[in-house]
Design an enzyme around this catalytic site. Structure first.
Site, short mmCIF file in Angstrom:
data_model
loop_
_atom_site.label_atom_id
_atom_site.label_comp_id
_atom_site.label_asym_id
_atom_site.label_seq_id
_atom_site.Cartn_x
_atom_site.Cartn_y
_atom_site.Cartn_z
N GLY A 1 1.70 6.42 11.24
CA GLY A 1 3.09 6.79 10.96
C GLY A 1 3.93 6.83 12.23
O GLY A 1 5.07 6.33 12.27
N LYS B 1 -12.34 -1.98 0.87
CA LYS B 1 -11.48 -3.14 1.14
C LYS B 1 -11.85 -4.31 0.23
O LYS B 1 -10.97 -5.04 -0.23
CB LYS B 1 -11.59 -3.53 2.62
CG LYS B 1 -10.97 -2.45 3.52
CD LYS B 1 -11.34 -2.63 4.97
CE LYS B 1 -10.72 -1.53 5.82
NZ LYS B 1 -11.30 -1.50 7.18
#
Lengths: 326, 163
Positions: free
Chosen positions: A12, A209
């Site tokens: 972030g 994934k």
């Protein structure tokens, strides 16, 4: 376009630094204990400084619910840590934003692995986009590569190095003759492995994934429990020597064979000249397509800026598609 | 197989045609002109892959064309694959592990190279399996994986499959 960032850890914060010169306006930021909102745009250097000093990005009194109810954003960027079992709390946040008609871009594997089909349907109904390039292989543009670059091809097989920590450990065992515990300790010292490395070395991260790639790009509908998973924690130096004697080495490989409905993560013996043999923390994905033949993608699989690169690609795609002339 | 041909133009080509007609795959041809015999014939060594049970038909077809078949050497187990095993290989009855493959009739363990670093520590071995066809190899590897799961042995398969 206006952006709300949910999750203000390394990814972030990296994104906040990158967004400064891109023309996107960040109107809200939340971390796990606080949040800040400014409908006209936040002063990002100030938010970053506050996070560094106090550990909080904003005021403890407000949170994600306040950002959602403010509606002061066009794209929600969800970059909080992955919860592989339920995808929560990010899944609920993403669901709310899509239902409000807001685009969502995420690096969070949990919601995409657990509920992609539901979220995609919700995004379609509301006429918005769900971007998740950053969930698989960091900076490597595998999602857009398969969806756009290789559109029209049928993928016969996909093989990938999808966990940088495991690849680092196996590279060091081969190159320096380190034992598994020694290589793991080195990876920890360098910040490549978590204090609890289970999630990486047992192959779970790579398996999540694969679930994302299988469900979102290869027309499959599987869960984490459908993946046959073997980790690297019992690999011996003798195994690496035996492989080396045949001009090969050992790497943790994720494999999807769509026609056989086979998805697995396991350490494999792989020739040293194979394109998937990449060093250190790199990621690599090879797909074999009916028309294109074999295509291999290689790049940085983790880190704040490689991840920010993938998020920014999704943001730009949304702006180009939905914000023409604005 | 070793063939005897008349030393006249077109003979070799004529001998190869029945092989492709029958669905065979020629791997190598060794043709040495200086090894002609007293009867003005020459010999050719051909290595080829044939579908199951087609060998007799091929020999008949060659004889009809006047090619003498001197010798046929058969190699049944054309597929070869090496895997690595890690675990307590001896204490989990290595003989039984190998037997499970050998008993199939379509695959055999042809080589085993084992390293045992210390007593009570896991040993590591390279195991080479030979099998008749690619499907048989997949089947043999599946059996080995099942045995390994029962015995808590880790199996490392090659990426790219059988040779």
């Amino acid at each position: 376009m206006r952006i709300a960032i949910i999750g203000f850890g390394a990814v972030g914060q990296g994104l906040a630094r990158v967004l400064a010169d891109t023309g996107f306006t960040v109107t809200a930021v939340a971390d796990s204990r606080s949040a800040c909102i400014n409908k006209d745009g936040l002063d990002l250097p100030e938010v970053l400084a506050r996070k560094e000093e106090s550990g909080l990005c904003g005021s403890a009194g407000i949170g994600i619910a306040d950002i959602l109810s403010s509606g002061a954003f066009d794209i929600l960027v969800e970059v909080s840590p992955t919860n592989a079992e339920t995808g929560e709390p990010a899944l609920s946040t993403i669901r709310s934003a899509l239902a409000m008609g807001k685009h969502v871009v995420t690096s969070n594997k949990g919601p995409i692995a657990c509920a992609y089909h539901e979220l995609k349907a919700l995004a379609d109904i509301n006429g918005v986009m769900l971007g998740y390039e950053a969930t698989v292989a960091g900076a490597v543009p595998i999602v857009s590569g398969l969806r756009h670059g290789l559109a029209g091809n049928t993928v016969r097989s996909l093989h990938g190095i999808l966990n940088g920590t495991c690849n680092y450990i196996l590279t060091r065992m081969r190159d320096e003759g380190l034992t598994y515990p020694q290589a793991l300790q080195e990876a920890r010292d360098l910040g490549y492995a978590e204090a609890d490395p289970t999630y990486d070395v047992k192959g779970i991260d790579a398996a999540i994934k694969l679930v994302i790639l299988a469900n979102t790009l290869l027309g499959m509908d599987i869960r984490l429990s459908d993946v046959d998973i073997t980790g690297i924690d019992s690999i011996t130096l003798e195994a690496l020597s035996l492989a080396e004697s045949e001009g090969a080495t050992i790497r943790l490989i994720g494999e999807i064979l769509p026609e056989r409905n086979q998805v697995r993560v396991s350490p494999r013996v792989i020739p040293l000249d194979h394109p998937l043999v990449v060093d250190g923390t790199l990621n690599a994905i090879s797909v074999c397509c009916d028309l294109a033949g074999p295509v291999t993608f290689i790049g940085k699989g983790a880190g704040p800026y490689p991840t920010a690169s993938a998020i920014l690609a999704d943001l730009n795609f949304i702006r180009d598609s939905y914000d023409r002339g604005a | 197989m070793k063939l005897e041909l008349k030393d006249t133009p077109g003979q070799l080509l004529g001998a190869l045609k029945p092989i492709s007609d029958i669905g065979g795959n020629i791997i190598t041809i060794i043709h040495q002109r200086d090894q002609t015999t007293a009867e003005n014939t020459l010999t050719v060594d051909i290595v080829l892959e044939l579908p199951e049970k087609k060998l007799d038909a091929l020999i008949d077809a060659l004889r009809e064309r006047g090619c003498g078949v001197i010798r046929v050497g058969k190699e049944r187990l054309l597929q070869k694959q090496s895997l690595i095993m890690i675990g307590h290989l001896m204490h989990t009855d290595l003989t039984d592990t190998v037997d499970r493959i050998d008993q199939t009739g379509f695959a055999e363990v042809s080589e085993l190279h084992m390293v045992m670093p210390a007593i009570d520590e896991p040993s590591t071995a390279k195991i080479t399996i030979r099998a008749i066809s690619p499907e048989d190899m997949l089947h043999a590897v599946r059996i080995l994986r099942e045995v390994a799961a029962q015995k808590d042995i880790l199996i490392l398969e090659p990426l790219g499959g059988a040779e």
